[in-house]
Design a protein around this motif. Structure first.
Motif, PDB file in Angstrom:
ATOM      1  N   GLU A 216      -6.396  10.408 -13.741  1.00 57.82           N
ATOM      2  CA  GLU A 216      -7.234   9.608 -13.074  1.00 57.82           C
ATOM      3  C   GLU A 216      -6.788   8.180 -12.907  1.00 57.82           C
ATOM      4  OE1 GLU A 216      -8.240  11.190 -15.794  1.00 57.82           O
ATOM      5  OE2 GLU A 216      -8.714  12.971 -14.919  1.00 57.82           O
ATOM      6  N   GLN A 217      -6.243   7.721 -13.711  1.00 57.61           N
ATOM      7  CA  GLN A 217      -5.695   6.448 -13.493  1.00 57.61           C
ATOM      8  C   GLN A 217      -4.652   6.437 -12.403  1.00 57.61           C
ATOM      9  OE1 GLN A 217      -4.994   5.173 -17.555  1.00 57.61           O
ATOM     10  NE2 GLN A 217      -6.535   3.536 -17.265  1.00 57.61           N
ATOM     11  N   VAL A 218      -3.758   7.229 -12.418  1.00 55.37           N
ATOM     12  CA  VAL A 218      -2.702   7.192 -11.534  1.00 55.37           C
ATOM     13  C   VAL A 218      -3.220   7.491  -9.977  1.00 55.37           C
ATOM     14  CG1 VAL A 218      -0.831   8.656 -10.488  1.00 55.37           C
ATOM     15  CG2 VAL A 218      -0.847   8.135 -12.760  1.00 55.37           C
ATOM     16  N   ARG A 219      -4.324   8.259 -10.122  1.00 55.62           N
ATOM     17  CA  ARG A 219      -5.019   8.568  -8.772  1.00 55.62           C
ATOM     18  C   ARG A 219      -5.706   7.496  -8.172  1.00 55.62           C
ATOM     19  NH1 ARG A 219      -8.378  13.404 -10.253  1.00 55.62           N
ATOM     20  NH2 ARG A 219      -6.313  14.770 -10.418  1.00 55.62           N
ATOM     21  N   ALA A 220      -6.091   6.717  -9.104  1.00 56.35           N
ATOM     22  CA  ALA A 220      -6.671   5.173  -8.494  1.00 56.35           C
ATOM     23  C   ALA A 220      -5.827   4.411  -7.713  1.00 56.35           C
ATOM     24  CB  ALA A 220      -7.192   4.609  -9.713  1.00 56.35           C
ATOM     25  N   PHE A 221      -4.493   4.524  -8.269  1.00 50.05           N
ATOM     26  CA  PHE A 221      -3.654   3.657  -7.518  1.00 50.05           C
ATOM     27  C   PHE A 221      -3.351   4.314  -6.380  1.00 50.05           C
ATOM     28  CE2 PHE A 221      -1.846  -0.064  -9.944  1.00 50.05           C
ATOM     29  CZ  PHE A 221      -2.751   0.186 -11.248  1.00 50.05           C
ATOM     30  N   GLU A 222      -3.008   5.799  -6.358  1.00 50.63           N
ATOM     31  CA  GLU A 222      -2.508   6.410  -5.237  1.00 50.63           C
ATOM     32  C   GLU A 222      -3.569   6.365  -4.422  1.00 50.63           C
ATOM     33  OE1 GLU A 222       0.062  10.566  -6.194  1.00 50.63           O
ATOM     34  OE2 GLU A 222      -2.192  10.473  -6.586  1.00 50.63           O
ATOM     35  N   SER A 223      -4.672   6.409  -4.382  1.00 49.55           N
ATOM     36  CA  SER A 223      -5.816   6.460  -3.319  1.00 49.55           C
ATOM     37  C   SER A 223      -5.963   5.089  -2.651  1.00 49.55           C
ATOM     38  CB  SER A 223      -7.162   6.721  -4.190  1.00 49.55           C
ATOM     39  OG  SER A 223      -7.591   5.447  -4.749  1.00 49.55           O
ATOM     40  N   VAL A 224      -5.207   4.016  -3.236  1.00 51.63           N
ATOM     41  CA  VAL A 224      -5.279   2.603  -2.660  1.00 51.63           C
ATOM     42  C   VAL A 224      -3.773   2.523  -1.626  1.00 51.63           C
ATOM     43  CG1 VAL A 224      -5.377   0.139  -2.586  1.00 51.63           C
ATOM     44  CG2 VAL A 224      -7.063   1.657  -3.933  1.00 51.63           C
ATOM     45  N   MET A 225      -2.937   2.716  -2.463  1.00 53.40           N
ATOM     46  CA  MET A 225      -1.465   2.438  -2.051  1.00 53.40           C
ATOM     47  C   MET A 225      -0.768   3.906  -1.157  1.00 53.40           C
ATOM     48  SD  MET A 225       0.483   0.734  -5.392  1.00 53.40           S
ATOM     49  CE  MET A 225       0.665   2.176  -6.187  1.00 53.40           C
ATOM     50  N   GLY A 226      -1.318   5.148  -1.489  1.00 47.25           N
ATOM     51  CA  GLY A 226      -0.561   6.228  -0.719  1.00 47.25           C
ATOM     52  C   GLY A 226       0.497   6.310  -1.400  1.00 47.25           C
ATOM     53  N   LYS A 227       1.370   7.071  -0.748  1.00 49.60           N
ATOM     54  CA  LYS A 227       2.914   7.400  -1.113  1.00 49.60           C
ATOM     55  C   LYS A 227       3.664   6.276  -0.583  1.00 49.60           C
ATOM     56  CE  LYS A 227       6.388  10.967  -0.284  1.00 49.60           C
ATOM     57  NZ  LYS A 227       7.471   9.934  -0.242  1.00 49.60           N
ATOM     58  N   ASN A 228       4.085   5.415  -1.791  1.00 47.88           N
ATOM     59  CA  ASN A 228       4.946   4.154  -1.395  1.00 47.88           C
ATOM     60  C   ASN A 228       6.284   4.020  -2.160  1.00 47.88           C
ATOM     61  OD1 ASN A 228       3.772   3.489  -3.783  1.00 47.88           O
ATOM     62  ND2 ASN A 228       3.227   1.187  -3.129  1.00 47.88           N
ATOM     63  N   ASN A 229       7.094   5.266  -2.077  1.00 47.05           N
ATOM     64  CA  ASN A 229       8.284   5.370  -2.610  1.00 47.05           C
ATOM     65  C   ASN A 229       9.191   5.537  -1.613  1.00 47.05           C
ATOM     66  OD1 ASN A 229       7.824   7.932  -2.204  1.00 47.05           O
ATOM     67  ND2 ASN A 229       8.850   8.445  -4.142  1.00 47.05           N
ATOM     68  N   ARG A 230      10.233   4.555  -1.466  1.00 40.06           N
ATOM     69  CA  ARG A 230      11.400   4.782  -0.571  1.00 40.06           C
ATOM     70  C   ARG A 230      12.322   5.834  -1.391  1.00 40.06           C
ATOM     71  NH1 ARG A 230      17.136   1.006   0.085  1.00 40.06           N
ATOM     72  NH2 ARG A 230      17.264   1.388   2.215  1.00 40.06           N
ATOM     73  N   PRO A 231      13.000   6.806  -0.394  1.00 39.37           N
ATOM     74  CA  PRO A 231      13.794   7.980  -0.811  1.00 39.37           C
ATOM     75  C   PRO A 231      15.065   7.394  -1.557  1.00 39.37           C
ATOM     76  CG  PRO A 231      13.283   7.938   1.431  1.00 39.37           C
ATOM     77  CD  PRO A 231      12.857   6.674   1.257  1.00 39.37           C
ATOM     78  N   LEU A 232      15.657   8.376  -2.452  1.00 43.14           N
ATOM     79  CA  LEU A 232      16.764   8.198  -3.196  1.00 43.14           C
ATOM     80  C   LEU A 232      17.939   7.391  -2.403  1.00 43.14           C
ATOM     81  CD1 LEU A 232      16.687  10.732  -5.768  1.00 43.14           C
ATOM     82  CD2 LEU A 232      16.223   8.514  -6.224  1.00 43.14           C
ATOM     83  N   GLN A 233      18.741   6.516  -2.802  1.00 42.76           N
ATOM     84  CA  GLN A 233      20.021   6.276  -2.038  1.00 42.76           C
ATOM     85  C   GLN A 233      21.089   6.852  -2.763  1.00 42.76           C
ATOM     86  OE1 GLN A 233      19.458   4.162   0.915  1.00 42.76           O
ATOM     87  NE2 GLN A 233      17.389   5.104   0.220  1.00 42.76           N
ATOM     88  N   ASN A 234      22.264   6.942  -2.084  1.00 38.12           N
ATOM     89  CA  ASN A 234      23.529   7.196  -2.719  1.00 38.12           C
ATOM     90  C   ASN A 234      24.023   6.027  -3.478  1.00 38.12           C
ATOM     91  OD1 ASN A 234      23.845   9.675  -1.272  1.00 38.12           O
ATOM     92  ND2 ASN A 234      24.687   8.616   0.491  1.00 38.12           N
ATOM     93  N   LEU A 235      24.706   6.757  -4.747  1.00 38.18           N
ATOM     94  CA  LEU A 235      25.122   5.895  -5.795  1.00 38.18           C
ATOM     95  C   LEU A 235      26.683   5.132  -5.269  1.00 38.18           C
ATOM     96  CD1 LEU A 235      24.671   4.936  -8.827  1.00 38.18           C
ATOM     97  CD2 LEU A 235      26.151   6.765  -9.581  1.00 38.18           C
ATOM     98  N   ASN A 236      27.229   5.826  -4.498  1.00 38.34           N
ATOM     99  CA  ASN A 236      28.680   5.301  -3.994  1.00 38.34           C
ATOM    100  C   ASN A 236      29.326   4.918  -4.980  1.00 38.34           C
ATOM    101  OD1 ASN A 236      27.878   5.690  -1.379  1.00 38.34           O
ATOM    102  ND2 ASN A 236      26.757   3.919  -1.258  1.00 38.34           N
ATOM    103  N   ALA A 237      29.838   3.784  -5.406  1.00 40.49           N
ATOM    104  CA  ALA A 237      31.108   3.367  -6.202  1.00 40.49           C
ATOM    105  C   ALA A 237      30.357   2.814  -7.543  1.00 40.49           C
ATOM    106  CB  ALA A 237      31.940   2.476  -5.740  1.00 40.49           C
ATOM    107  N   ARG A 238      28.983   2.644  -7.555  1.00 37.94           N
ATOM    108  CA  ARG A 238      28.241   2.184  -8.757  1.00 37.94           C
ATOM    109  C   ARG A 238      28.382   3.132 -10.218  1.00 37.94           C
ATOM    110  NH1 ARG A 238      22.564   1.147  -6.267  1.00 37.94           N
ATOM    111  NH2 ARG A 238      23.147   2.635  -4.824  1.00 37.94           N
TER     112      ARG A 238
END
Ligand SMILES: [Zn+2]
Length: 242
Positions: A216-238
């Protein structure tokens, strides 16, 4: 005429560079287009050390224990239209690489941005620090579904639901340390801001142990922010250290 044109060019370039282009997590101004929205956001497109990443195949290293002092209260809780962000009172610090980083703010993503061995968590918090010279360090904390989390509830009870809304949360006495897991073991890698301008040179420390939070707590954040994650990026030389 030539003089006039070059003056005009300079003026328009200045205007463009100083504008903070609007962006979002989907559609025409979503992550695939961030690098095209403004010259300021070019790293989102051309950067080679971008965040978030999948944390896997980490290399064993003798990492120093994370030296953090988070016994400091949060001051305000803001909805900036991209995330829910708590600003800190002065005094919270992270010491690493012989430098002092001041904890400026922490904010949330639903679901997580980084993944661990390919696994997404329902929520991730980012504690954003800066040295006096402007070097950045982010401590990432994963949240998994489990027990009700009283510290997180203090934020939910004072949630700024409208974009631009800011709540004073001093009276909740919520401290940054209340949101940390017991173990401060971490993965370390180089990365970037996960939002425009996607600036690189950010020291990342993602804690291995997740913190529990109820569904329920995660849902409370989600209901305000929506889906706010950038897609995964390439590691490259790291390299990722553990
Ligand atoms: Zn973040």
């Amino acid at each position: 005429m030539k003089k006039f044109l070059s003056a005009l060019t300079i003026a328009s370039v200045t205007l463009f560079a100083s504008s903070k282009a609007n962006w979002s997590y989907s559609g025409k101004i979503g992550p695939d287009y961030w690098g095209d929205l403004s010259h300021d956001y070019i790293m989102c497109k051309v950067g080679k050390n971008q965040s978030p990443i999948d944390i896997s195949k980490a290399v064993n290293a003798s990492l120093t224990p994370l030296n953090i002092y988070y016994n400091v209260k949060a001051k305000t809780f803001l909805n900036n239209g991209h995330t829910l962000k708590a600003k800190m009172k002065d005094g919270a610090k992270l010491y690493i690489d012989g430098k002092e980083f001041k904890l400026i703010q922490f904010h949330f993503h639903t679901p997580s941005e980084n993944t661990i061995d390919g696994k997404y968590y329902p929520m991730e918090a980012h504690f954003v620090h800066s040295t006096k010279g402007g070097e950045l360090a982010v401590v990432g904390v994963m949240f998994k579904i489990g027990k009700f989390n009283p510290a997180i509830q203090k934020l939910i009870d004072n949630m700024p639901k409208k974009v631009g809304e800011k709540k004073d949360i001093c009276q909740t006495s919520l401290k940054a340390k209340d949101l940390l897991p017991k173990s401060l073991e971490y993965f370390r890698f180089n990365g970037s801001l996960t939002t425009p301008p996607c600036s690189e040179g950010v020291r990342w420390f993602v804690l291995k142990e997740p913190v529990e939070v109820s569904k329920e707590q995660v849902r409370a954040f989600e209901s305000v922010m929506g889906k706010n994650n950038r897609p995964l990026q390439n590691l490259n030389a790291r390299v990722i250290l553990k």
